[in-house]
Scaffold this active site. Structure first.
Site, PDB file in Angstrom:
ATOM      1  CG  ASP A   1      -1.813   1.172   1.313  1.00 29.34           C
ATOM      2  OD1 ASP A   1      -2.336   1.594   0.277  1.00 29.34           O
ATOM      3  OD2 ASP A   1      -1.987   1.703   2.428  1.00 29.34           O
TER       4      ASP A   1
ATOM      5  NE  ARG B   1       2.161  15.819  -3.313  1.00 26.79           N
ATOM      6  CZ  ARG B   1       1.494  15.194  -4.277  1.00 26.79           C
ATOM      7  NH1 ARG B   1       2.099  14.216  -4.932  1.00 26.79           N
ATOM      8  NH2 ARG B   1       0.264  15.530  -4.583  1.00 26.79           N
TER       9      ARG B   1
ATOM     10  CB  THR C   1      -1.909   3.515  -4.222  1.00 29.26           C
ATOM     11  OG1 THR C   1      -2.506   4.649  -3.596  1.00 29.26           O
ATOM     12  CG2 THR C   1      -1.532   3.879  -5.649  1.00 29.26           C
TER      13      THR C   1
ATOM     14  CG  ASN D   1      -7.424   0.808   2.359  1.00 34.37           C
ATOM     15  OD1 ASN D   1      -6.672   0.551   3.301  1.00 34.37           O
ATOM     16  ND2 ASN D   1      -7.193   1.795   1.523  1.00 34.37           N
TER      17      ASN D   1
END
Length: 1086
Positions: free
Chosen positions: A330, A519, A599, A719
């Site tokens: 993940d 980023r 992901t 998840n």
């Protein structure tokens, strides 16, 4: 009963009924119960009080050897067949220890980043009035139960009006409700119908590849045993027919050769059963338990910040950790910390944030003390009143969806949906533009010490199509301004042509920022005419209340107003990975382990994390993305791109271009999965984005099904549970997203970087130790058994044992048990430091080189040779032999003593040759076991024991009469040398001529110290790659901002259990690796 039938999809008549639509009415229990929907009960445990015993026995008898042992015990209870006393089987059997099983419990898991959930306006008016809620009679029509977490379709009918229901109105099972004091709702799906349970994989019994191989070997061994017994039984029948007639006069019923052969067959089944002794499985469980404790006790895998040690939650899979070929990971919370920092920016064509001295923000009373920035020049221009710089930070303070909380005067806490937003708003706060508070209609900011309140006219929310967000505000002076931030490629398309020069300079800065793995976002603004704004607001209200095509109408209005923007600059935020993630991924890649990232985030985020983790690098200029609208188009793309070396991403759920309305193509369909796997396996890097929890598990199952490789899945949230259950090994990270992944995992720890120690050290050692144990155990037991086989030719095939019965009982339990356990618990081919320096040492485990069918055959052949030496050398030495005083010592008991002593000494020396890492325990157990043997035989063969229990101890005086003869000791020496000499010669030649990587590393390890390796410094690079807007941003937060619902923060802390410095891997220093060439280097001497 109705609920149970509903879960099974059956009516009382036995006919399966597929639910097409779910219908519910609030406060109408009779109507709702008539549909027989599932209640809220779920079962996640493996056993209950009634099923524990049968299921546990079923689990145990999946090992064929256990059924084999039960059969032997029954056979040995027949007096006519049994040739050994009862205690030779019962004593080992009572020591069998059962496997450790885990009972998995359901637990809620929370997400670090907030997800937007809102009630409809019409139901929100009910507030918390119990009377209004009791009179509420709305009817819900919605989709049937399914596993789609990102989609919900339904309608609410109330007072003749129909309202649309979507995913924003649904609370899923397993989530935690935060930042609200109360919540009322209508249960739509319960128990097994919930989306979380629909995504949960079935709990399966996990077995290692060695366990599966052992089942095959047990069948082969059993067949081989039957052949040996049949051969000996036929020999007995022939011997009885030819020689037995001479003794017929002494037998009451004469000679019946066929019946004698039949009984002899079963007698030999009992005698030769030591090829697979019960103690094998006892020892296996002890070894696994011990290696599990090593993981639990490893302080280098302890995370002191959260007081979290590593934990082996199962004891049956340790050696599988040394054979991992594929890792499925993940992203959020597993590779990252969900922490971001504002590092650099470009404002009006000038870059700020070069690494200089740390900025002092003491002049700002509202600054966040945790914020760090390294460029004083930016503070100077802000304080000097530079209009472009102040507009830049004003935009950051206004254009966001952050919620503030001020518990004390000046103590601000920001709750952000994404860590990007939190970092940007905090940066504006420290540079003098402090976001202080908000209402649905206003935003209050402290600008350079002056309190300013802006009227909030509209929030143009973010979504995956727009990749930007905007706010429209009115300043106290009445000026209308639109502030916009988003992905640079999107913003640049909407700029005024007058910004072309500034755009070029900013693009250069963006390339530099992206090249450093930061980023990036672009910031722009525009002033708006008041008359145009009034007209636009009216059209916006109409679109916002439309029941049909609402999103399309709003997007068109947003597109209209977000044009002609003026560029302010760009931000560069560092995506905070967990410490040591890039180094860990590089280390595991050196070990030839394939890492796939699965992901649910969008493509830009997935690509960015790939670069941050060094999974993707700038020299990978052939990265390609697959996106199509149907299967017929995707297959040719796979074939065309089959030569591509790198892959990003091959999403299991292939998404369309945002504007497309065509149906989605699924790469995991039956006719597509082979193409997906074929293409992905040719790539060095695979990142799957936009995958659901169930699709994560399907990707894992796909690799397991077709690649026949050992897989590991690692995650930290609810998840990830299906993926963790689907893989051979499941690892849970006990991070900030709850404990659901940990509770479903086989191993858990706090940081991703500990995975390399789990695999390269504990996993490799566990696999190596288990393989050594099995090879040695089969060697000593086949040697033990073959001696009985050869003896059958000299005892008339009568099923007589060659060894003393007590020696047979104690051979595996006392004389050889502890030495082999010490080998299997303490042995190391190289230490942990060398294991990290040479990750290639991990490769043999992936190829099953240490224990396989081929290795088993070699072990059997080795045992056959040793048994020939151990039987015929003592037999030849004892034949027609006399003592020094002239008395004969040629008797069965003397021969048995000599043969069993030679056997024990030979297998003990073989154990010493297999040991690479000697400890005090190894020495004590090896020499201690030999000492115990001699002490036992002198005790059991004494006069006292014979007089006490004559039938049980018949070897009176054998030890003292035989072991005082020189020829007996010389025979032991000769036998041992002949057994060991071929092994020593073979290993010497192998190391000299065909050294393995282990041999080379051990040879170098004798020097103890390697030359110092210079520290690598990553050179600055530029990139044309752009990060997408907002690390984990989601649509819908703008509505929450304007709804008046505020967020609350609940900090928590936990004291550390004990103080300890963290692993060296916690630091960001890179690790270096030395490669070993298998062919080019000269051979090393042992």
């Amino acid at each position: 009963m109705g609920s149970l039938l509903s879960r099974l999809g059956l009516e009382c008549g036995g006919k399966a009924v597929k639910e097409e639509e779910r219908h519910l009415r609030a406060n109408d229990r009779e109507l709702n119960l008539s549909y027989k929907y599932s209640d809220n009960a779920i079962k996640t445990s493996k056993y209950n009080i009634f099923t524990f015993l049968p299921l546990n026995l079923f689990e145990q008898f999946q090992r064929l050897a256990n059924a084999y042992f039960l059969f032997l015990l029954c056979l040995q209870s027949i007096p006519e067949v049994s040739s050994l006393p009862w205690y030779t089987t019962v004593v080992p059997l009572v020591l069998v220890s059962p496997s450790v099983f885990l009972i998995l419990l359901s637990s809620s898991s929370r997400e670090t980043n907030l997800k937007v959930k809102q009630a409809l306006t019409v139901t929100g008016k009910l507030e918390d009035s119990v009377e209004k809620l009791a009179n509420f009679n709305g009817e819900v029509h919605c989709e049937p139960p399914n596993n789609r977490l990102d989609k919900f379709t339904g309608t609410l009918t109330l007072k003749g009006e129909t309202y649309s229901l979507d995913n924003e109105r649904i609370l899923l099972r397993g989530c935690t409700l935060r930042n609200t004091q109360w919540c009322f709702g209508l249960v739509v799906f319960g128990g097994p119908d919930t989306k979380l349970m629909q995504n949960c994989g079935r709990t399966t019994f996990k077995r290692t590849s060695i366990d599966r191989l052992m089942n095959v070997l047990v069948l082969s061994i059993f067949g081989f045993l039957m052949i040996m017994c049949l051969f000996l039984a036929i020999g007995n029948g022939i011997w009885e027919y030819q020689e037995g007639s001479k003794f017929a006069a002494f037998l009451p019923k004469g000679v019946n050769a066929p019946f004698s052969a039949f009984l002899t067959f079963w007698s030999y089944v009992i005698i030769l059963n030591t090829v697979v002794p019960i103690s094998l499985y006892v020892s296996v469980e002890i070894i696994r338990l011990g290696n599990s404790f090593y993981i639990n006790w490893d302080r280098k895998m302890y995370y002191p910040k959260n007081d979290t040690p590593a934990e082996a939650r199962t004891t049956t899979l340790n050696e599988e950790l040394g054979q991992i070929k594929y890792i499925f990971s993940d992203k959020t919370g597993t590779l990252t910390q969900n922490v971001m920092t504002f590092n650099k920016c470009s404002i009006n064509g000038k870059a700020y944030g070069e690494k200089t001295e740390k900025v002092d923000f003491s002049w700002n009373n509202l600054a966040d003390p945790k914020f760090c920035f390294h460029d004083n020049s930016l503070v100077e221009v802000v304080r000097d009143g530079n209009p472009e710089v102040q507009a830049f930070f004003r935009l950051l303070a206004l254009c966001h969806t952050v919620m503030p909380e001020e518990k004390k005067e000046g103590e601000l806490y920001y709750q952000a949906q994404s860590p990007d937003e939190g970092a940007l708003v905090t940066a504006a706060r420290n540079f003098g533009f402090v976001f202080r508070s908000r209402t649905p209609e206003s935003i209050t900011v402290v600008e350079m010490g002056e309190l300013v309140t802006y009227e909030l006219l509209a929030v143009l929310d973010f979504n995956n199509v727009r990749k930007r967000m905007s706010v429209i505000v009115r300043s106290p002076e009445g000026k209308l301004t639109l502030y916009c931030k988003g992905a640079d490629t999107i913003i640049f398309e909407r700029l005024n042509p007058s910004c072309s020069n500034l755009t070029e300079v900013t693009t250069l800065h963006l390339n530099e920022f992206a090249g450093e793995g930061l980023r990036t976002l672009a910031l722009a603004y525009k002033d708006i005419d008041p008359e145009y704004m009034e007209d636009w607001k009216l059209r916006h209200h109409v679109a916002n209340t439309a029941m049909d095509e609402r999103e399309e109408k709003l997007d068109a209005l947003y597109e209209e107003i977000e044009k002609g923007l003026l560029l302010l600059g760009s931000t560069a935020v560092e995506d905070k990975l967990q410490d040591g993630v890039p180094q860990t991924i590089e280390q595991l890649s050196k070990a030839d382990i394939k890492i796939w990232v699965l992901t649910g985030d969008k493509q830009e985020t997935a690509e960015n994390i790939g670069y941050s983790c060094n999974m993707l690098r700038e020299e990978m200029n052939e990265v390609f993305i697959v996106t199509c609208s149907n299967t017929s188009r995707i297959v040719p793309i796979f074939h065309e791109q089959s030569f591509i070396t790198f892959l990003l991403p091959i999403p299991p759920h292939l998404t369309l271009p945002p504007t497309s309305l065509s149906p989605q193509a699924f790469a995991l369909e039956k006719d597509m999965e082979i193409e997906l796997l074929r293409t992905a396996c040719m790539c060095q890097t695979v990142i799957c984005c936009r995958v659901t929890p169930l699709q994560k598990a399907q990707v894992v199952e796909l690799v397991k099904k077709y690649k026949q490789a050992v897989t590991l899945a690692i995650g930290d949230g609810a998840n990830d549970v299906s993926m963790i259950k689907a893989a051979h090994i499941g690892v849970g990270i006990s991070g900030q997203e709850g404990m659901q992944a940990v509770l479903s995992s086989d191993y858990s720890f706090a940081q991703f970087r500990y995975l390399q120690r789990l695999l390269l050290v504990h996993g490799r050692w566990s696999y190596l130790r288990m393989c050594k144990f099995l090879r040695y155990f089969f060697y000593k037991n086949f040697t033990f058994t073959f001696v009985h086989f050869w003896y059958g030719f000299f005892c008339g095939f009568s099923a007589q044992t060659v060894f003393d019965e007590w020696f047979i009982t104690l051979f595996n339990l006392v004389y050889t048990a502890l030495p082999v356990l010490s080998l299997s618990l303490f042995d190391q081919d190289v230490n942990d430091w060398w294991s990290f320096q040479y990750p290639q040492l991990y490769t043999p485990g992936q190829l099953n080189q240490y224990f396989s069918k081929r290795a088993f055959v070699y072990t059997v052949l080795h045992s056959g040779y040793s048994s020939l030496v151990l039987f015929f050398i003592p037999w030849a030495a004892m034949y027609d032999t006399v003592r020094d005083d002239g008395k004969e010592i040629v008797d069965y008991q003397s021969f048995a003593l000599l043969a069993q002593t030679c056997l024990l000494i030979a297998v003990s020396i073989q154990l010493g040759l297999d040991t690479h890492y000697w400890t005090a325990m190894n020495q004590f157990f090896l020499w201690g076991s030999l000492s115990v043997y001699f002490a036992v035989i002198f005790t059991m063969y004494s006069n006292g024991m014979f007089l006490t229990l004559t039938s049980s101890f018949p070897f009176i005086g054998t030890a003292r009469n035989s072991l005082n003869q020189p020829n007996v000791w010389l025979t032991m020496l000769l036998t041992t040398v002949l057994c060991v000499l071929p092994v020593v010669a073979y290993r010497f030649l192998r190391i000299l001529l065909w050294p393995t990587i282990n041999d080379k590393v051990r040879g170098r390890g004798q020097d103890k110290v390697l030359p110092a390796t210079p520290r690598r410094v990553q050179a600055r690079r530029t990139s044309t790659r752009r990060s997408g807007y907002a690390f984990s941003h989601a649509q819908g937060y703008g509505d929450l901002v304007t709804s008046g619902k505020f967020l609350r923060r609940t900090p928590k802390s936990r004291p550390a259990l004990f103080s300890q410095t963290d692993s060296p891997l916690a630091q960001t220093q890179p690790q270096f690796y030395r490669t070993i060439s298998e062919r080019e280097e000269p051979p090393l001497s042992p």
